[in-house]
Scaffold this motif. Structure first.
Motif, PDB file in Angstrom:
ATOM      1  N   ALA A 277      98.627 115.356   3.606  1.00 32.46           N
ATOM      2  CA  ALA A 277      99.380 115.731   2.403  1.00 32.46           C
ATOM      3  C   ALA A 277      99.137 117.194   2.052  1.00 32.46           C
ATOM      4  CB  ALA A 277      98.990 114.824   1.238  1.00 32.46           C
ATOM      5  N   ASN A 278      97.885 117.643   2.138  1.00 29.75           N
ATOM      6  CA  ASN A 278      97.568 119.042   1.850  1.00 29.75           C
ATOM      7  C   ASN A 278      98.246 119.991   2.835  1.00 29.75           C
ATOM      8  OD1 ASN A 278      96.013 118.340  -0.321  1.00 29.75           O
ATOM      9  ND2 ASN A 278      94.043 118.599   0.709  1.00 29.75           N
ATOM     10  N   GLU A 279      98.319 119.570   4.088  1.00 30.89           N
ATOM     11  CA  GLU A 279      98.953 120.430   5.087  1.00 30.89           C
ATOM     12  C   GLU A 279     100.452 120.541   4.834  1.00 30.89           C
ATOM     13  OE1 GLU A 279      98.918 121.189   9.921  1.00 30.89           O
ATOM     14  OE2 GLU A 279      97.905 119.444   9.062  1.00 30.89           O
ATOM     15  N   ARG A 280     101.092 119.467   4.429  1.00 31.03           N
ATOM     16  CA  ARG A 280     102.525 119.528   4.109  1.00 31.03           C
ATOM     17  C   ARG A 280     102.779 120.459   2.928  1.00 31.03           C
ATOM     18  NH1 ARG A 280     102.277 113.924   5.515  1.00 31.03           N
ATOM     19  NH2 ARG A 280     101.916 113.371   3.338  1.00 31.03           N
ATOM     20  N   VAL A 281     101.900 120.422   1.936  1.00 25.69           N
ATOM     21  CA  VAL A 281     102.033 121.324   0.790  1.00 25.69           C
ATOM     22  C   VAL A 281     101.900 122.781   1.248  1.00 25.69           C
ATOM     23  CG1 VAL A 281     100.949 122.076  -1.358  1.00 25.69           C
ATOM     24  CG2 VAL A 281     101.270 119.645  -0.913  1.00 25.69           C
ATOM     25  N   ALA A 282     100.934 123.039   2.125  1.00 29.09           N
ATOM     26  CA  ALA A 282     100.726 124.397   2.630  1.00 29.09           C
ATOM     27  C   ALA A 282     101.935 124.888   3.428  1.00 29.09           C
ATOM     28  CB  ALA A 282      99.466 124.453   3.491  1.00 29.09           C
ATOM     29  N   ILE A 283     102.554 124.007   4.198  1.00 25.68           N
ATOM     30  CA  ILE A 283     103.734 124.397   4.978  1.00 25.68           C
ATOM     31  C   ILE A 283     104.900 124.730   4.059  1.00 25.68           C
ATOM     32  CG2 ILE A 283     105.485 123.506   6.568  1.00 25.68           C
ATOM     33  CD1 ILE A 283     103.244 122.015   8.012  1.00 25.68           C
ATOM     34  N   ARG A 284     105.091 123.942   3.012  1.00 22.12           N
ATOM     35  CA  ARG A 284     106.166 124.247   2.058  1.00 22.12           C
ATOM     36  C   ARG A 284     105.916 125.581   1.370  1.00 22.12           C
ATOM     37  NH1 ARG A 284     105.945 118.557   1.008  1.00 22.12           N
ATOM     38  NH2 ARG A 284     104.543 118.922  -0.760  1.00 22.12           N
ATOM     39  N   ALA A 285     104.667 125.840   1.014  1.00 19.22           N
ATOM     40  CA  ALA A 285     104.336 127.129   0.389  1.00 19.22           C
ATOM     41  C   ALA A 285     104.586 128.282   1.353  1.00 19.22           C
ATOM     42  CB  ALA A 285     102.885 127.122  -0.075  1.00 19.22           C
ATOM     43  N   ARG A 286     104.236 128.096   2.626  1.00 18.17           N
ATOM     44  CA  ARG A 286     104.486 129.133   3.626  1.00 18.17           C
ATOM     45  C   ARG A 286     105.972 129.418   3.748  1.00 18.17           C
ATOM     46  NH1 ARG A 286     104.244 126.939   9.462  1.00 18.17           N
ATOM     47  NH2 ARG A 286     106.248 126.150   8.695  1.00 18.17           N
ATOM     48  N   ASP A 287     106.786 128.388   3.841  1.00 16.27           N
ATOM     49  CA  ASP A 287     108.220 128.573   4.022  1.00 16.27           C
ATOM     50  C   ASP A 287     108.864 129.239   2.806  1.00 16.27           C
ATOM     51  OD1 ASP A 287     107.967 127.424   6.486  1.00 16.27           O
ATOM     52  OD2 ASP A 287     108.638 125.428   5.858  1.00 16.27           O
ATOM     53  N   THR A 288     108.240 129.109   1.647  1.00 14.18           N
ATOM     54  CA  THR A 288     108.735 129.781   0.454  1.00 14.18           C
ATOM     55  C   THR A 288     108.365 131.259   0.458  1.00 14.18           C
ATOM     56  OG1 THR A 288     108.562 127.735  -0.833  1.00 14.18           O
ATOM     57  CG2 THR A 288     108.664 129.796  -2.070  1.00 14.18           C
ATOM     58  N   ARG A 289     107.180 131.573   0.980  1.00 15.87           N
ATOM     59  CA  ARG A 289     106.672 132.945   0.927  1.00 15.87           C
ATOM     60  C   ARG A 289     107.276 133.855   1.989  1.00 15.87           C
ATOM     61  NH1 ARG A 289     100.280 133.370   0.665  1.00 15.87           N
ATOM     62  NH2 ARG A 289     100.952 135.530   0.964  1.00 15.87           N
TER      63      ARG A 289
END
Length: 585
Positions: A277-289
């Motif tokens: 779950a934490n990794e999915r959150v990090a990927i979404r944050a990356r794709d936003t940045r």
């Protein structure tokens, strides 16, 4: 070959919306599908080529195809050249993606090709090679159903690639996992767990696999993968300590109380779910940045920090004149020359500064181009002076047009030095959608503020000051013009000029919610009367009592007392401690 391809590409885009026939549409699809990967969302909407349409999307009108062509012309990162380097690089990346990462027979590519088209060659690449010996032995005293002594081998782990783009963003890291023969898709660390370990009963071994993967990935990004590695390693350590306690107490793990909060299998499964779950959150944050695309426009060239200011004025005929003021620290030229051409920076060198200004119409087509050259002799890396401020004027500015400015720093040939790089520094500034001043005698108007250095001799005008840093010793003057003043009943104009200086120092203390900074404001107003509808004024600022660093906003407001109209202009600066320099070169 990509130079000629770029010309054909733009021509095809211009006509793609009007093209008929399956063959033409197939060609259009081949160039538009990769383009969708880097287009901003607003342009996808305007051209009707949004991603949800899927492959084969195509503009439906010539105007939409022309909009794509106009956008590409506006993407030209080095306007002084005739080439559109970004378009050429996009075509090269697309060709390589289809060759190196292609799948199927329709010109498609896997996710590696998608990332390659967006960002180019990764700075670092690696593969996670998971050795089964890294998984360690089975738990010391674990029920048979929880044992992890499973036959594993290196070839059972999925093939993968890990790409890193530190120039794009710290988070621009991508893990690809082979899904089918030769076809890689974006994945997560959980996708590296071998298929025969996917059962929930092997959750502990899955954690051990993740620990091994995260340990290797932490070498590329300690902040993210390092923290995840420490978390998983801590969970495994807690499991092992608990198992030791179970062995010593000779109790079943189901009834021993378990410091981990329950059965070891359940704890391992919960840890995996939390980690994923934490990794999915990090990927979404990356794709936003991260941006839609990245182009390394300058390569090894130094991005010289040019100082730039502009000011607009109304000409007597009602047209708008734009003045561009610029300068740069000359030591940067020598430092860049020394780094790229392997010369002694302490030895004087001569340079040619080429300034190119290009004006574009509202479709990003070139209208005018001007080149100005300046020669500088005897420059060393320890010089602390600046290039004498230059002024470039654009007459008859048209609203909505675009101005591109490029500076190129070229070391002049020296018989003692073989130049590895004929150009060592570069800078580009884009001024999009130019605006004009109001040419309406019923409306009070004002020029922008022109910053100048004030000399001790009041009859001698000082040079323009394009910089964004001031010191308390600087005597800064702000020149401006006022237009369309009204006459009163006594046939005189009456107006008030108010200037306000607001200084914000660095935060002096911190609360739990925010940083608290000290702000000081100085305000002064002066009334004037005149006999002309146009006036020229100069305000001289006194910064001598402001001796601590901070940000300064200077606001000048003009009020026409006869019409009641007001107009305001402002400039921002950094106030720094005094530093002695050699002055302009």
């Amino acid at each position: 070959r990509f130079d000629s391809a770029a010309t054909a590409y733009l021509t095809l885009l211009e006509h793609v919306g009007a093209a008929d026939g399956e063959r033409i549409r197939a060609v259009a699809s081949r160039i538009l599908d990769p383009l969708l990967l880097i287009l901003p969302d607003s342009l996808k909407y305007l051209t009707g080529t949004q991603g949800e349409q899927g492959p084969g999307a195509s503009p439906t009108t010539p105007a939409k195809g022309a909009a794509l062509s106009d956008w590409w012309r506006g993407m030209d990162a080095l306007p002084a050249t005739e080439r559109n380097e970004r378009l050429i690089e996009h075509l090269r990346r697309t060709a390589w993606a289809r060759t190196r990462y292609g799948v199927g027979d329709d010109g498609g590519f896997d996710d590696r090709g998608t990332i390659y088209i967006r960002f180019g060659e990764a700075r670092r690449k690696t593969q996670m090679r998971l050795n089964p010996f890294d998984l360690g032995g089975p738990p010391i005293s674990t029920p048979e159903a929880l044992r992890t002594d499973i036959a594993t081998s290196i070839i059972t782990f999925p093939r993968n690639e890990f790409w890193v783009y530190p120039r794009v963003d710290d988070s621009a890291q991508f893990l690809f996992v082979e899904r089918q023969q030769g076809e890689y898709r974006l994945g997560t660390t959980a996708d590296l767990i071998p298929g025969h370990l996917s059962s929930p009963r092997h959750a502990r071994t899955q954690l051990k696999v993740l620990e091994t993967v995260l340990r290797d990935l932490a070498l590329f990004h300690p902040q993210t993968y390092g923290e995840w590695y420490e978390e998983v390693a801590g969970q495994l350590t807690e499991l092992e300590l608990t198992e030791i306690a179970v062995r010593v107490n000779r109790q079943s793990p189901a009834v021993s109380g378990w410091s981990t909060g329950g059965h070891p299998l359940r704890y391992s499964q919960n840890s995996l779910v939390h980690r994923q779950a934490n990794e999915r959150v990090a990927i979404r944050a990356r794709d936003t940045r991260i941006p839609a695309a990245y182009f390394d426009d300058y390569g090894e060239l130094e991005d010289i920090p040019w100082s730039l200011r502009t000011a607009r004025f109304l000409n007597p005929d009602g047209s708008t004149r734009l003045e561009v003021y610029w300068t740069a620290p000359v030591a940067e030229f020598a430092s860049a020359h020394a780094r790229l051409n392997d010369v002694d920076a302490s030895q004087p060198a001569n340079f040619l500064i080429e300034f190119t200004a290009i004006e574009y119409d509202d479709r990003n087509r070139r209208i005018e181009e001007h080149l100005i050259r300046n020669r500088l002799d005897g420059i060393r890396s320890d010089d602390d002076g600046v290039l004498f401020p230059q002024i470039y004027t654009v007459e008859n500015v048209r609203a909505g047009r675009r101005l591109a400015l490029e500076w190129d720093v070229l070391p002049l040939p020296d018989a003692k030095v073989d130049l590895l790089h004929s150009r060592v520094g570069i800078a580009v500034r884009m001024m999009d959608s130019l605006t004009v001043l109001t040419d309406d005698r019923r409306v009070l108007e004002m020029s922008d503020l022109k910053p100048v250095l004030v000399n001790n001799d009041p009859d001698e005008e000082g040079p323009v000051y394009p910089g964004n840093v001031l010191t308390p010793q600087v005597r800064l003057g702000l020149q401006f013009e006022i237009y369309h003043l009204r006459f009163g009943d006594d046939d005189r104009t009456r107006y008030t000029i108010t200037y306000e200086m607001e200084r914000t120092e660095a935060p002096t203390f911190r609360t739990r919610a925010r940083q608290v900074a000290d702000t000081q404001t100085i305000t002064s107003s002066t009334d004037y009367a005149g006999t002309s509808t146009t006036e020229e004024e100069t305000i001289v600022l006194d910064l001598s009592e402001w001796t601590s660093p901070g940000r300064i906003r200077i606001l000048v407001r003009v009020r026409d007392e006869n019409s009641g109209q007001e107009v305001t202009r402002a400039l921002d600066y950094e106030l720094a401690l005094a530093k002695q320099g050699r002055g302009p070169r």
